[in-house]
Design an enzyme around this catalytic site. Sequence first.
Site, PDB file in Angstrom:
ATOM      1  N   HIS A 130      22.698 -34.230  17.718  1.00  0.00           N
ATOM      2  CA  HIS A 130      22.604 -35.593  18.609  1.00  0.00           C
ATOM      3  C   HIS A 130      21.790 -36.617  17.835  1.00  0.00           C
ATOM      4  CE1 HIS A 130      23.293 -38.253  21.990  1.00  0.00           C
ATOM      5  NE2 HIS A 130      21.877 -38.211  22.087  1.00  0.00           N
ATOM      6  N   PHE A 131      20.427 -36.175  17.777  1.00  0.00           N
ATOM      7  CA  PHE A 131      19.614 -37.265  16.980  1.00  0.00           C
ATOM      8  C   PHE A 131      19.767 -37.106  15.379  1.00  0.00           C
ATOM      9  CE2 PHE A 131      17.816 -37.218  20.880  1.00  0.00           C
ATOM     10  CZ  PHE A 131      17.374 -38.710  21.434  1.00  0.00           C
TER      11      PHE A 131
END
Length: 288
Positions: free
Chosen positions: A264-265
């Site tokens: 996600h990051f």
Amino acid sequence: MSTIHYRRKKVGEVDIFYREAGPADAPVLLLLHGFPSASHMFRDLIPLLADRYRVIAPDLAGFGQTKVPPRGTFTYGFDQLAQVLAGFVDAIGLQRYAMYIFDYGAPVGLRLAMQHPERVTAIISQNGNAYEEGFSDQWGPWQAYWREPTEAHREACRASLSPETIRDWQYGTGADPTLLSPDGYELDIAYMARSGAEEIQLDLILDYRSNVALYPAFQAYFRKHQPPLLAVWGRHDPAFIPAGAQAYRQDLPNAEIHLVDAGHFALETHHEEIAEHIRDFLARKLTV
């Protein structure tokens, strides 16, 4: 290397903290962060873009170093976050800009784009969802809270705010642990530990349903205005799956899509690769 400046700008009662780098007369790239983070998520990306672009990364209302009136005197919802962002953009005099939208930054930025489509030169979506196809099967507690906003369902969402969830699920899923610096998630955990922060975030979790309700409007904006769009997506994101990137082509047939081997990051581990995609894309799409 361009110097990063750390600034503040008042928008009504909100004191917005933002990072800025790059030539004042260069094309503008507005970076919009996600949950539960702040503009520090762009700390590695900004230096890779600021030689060519004026890069501006604000902390949204309720996040990071931006100062907002207490809960109860300020409504924490996505319409309000977008309204403050619109005031910020006007206050610093931005007339044209490309947008990097990530996670919560996507529905905030797309509200801004619908309000002033003539200002948006391009969109980079990094795990910034605008289609229901992009949801994984991990949204059960949030969706239950949207359907029935009871106290029990609110409490069930509190686990999303725990240090373990932030560190292991949001940051850790799909990320090479040898490349994942603790700086990002430890700062997010510290922000979440501040007095009142969890209740603000739970308010926003409930209001996230307003974003899903706006997906048809976002998609109509894409169809009508055809902004150049790059989707550069962490393929192992546990919340927003790659189908969300591919879905942009339903309304933007010329969308460019790249899946990177990240979570996600994705900027935490793949900022150099993402910067290369952005530089190539904007060099071709922006007219100065």
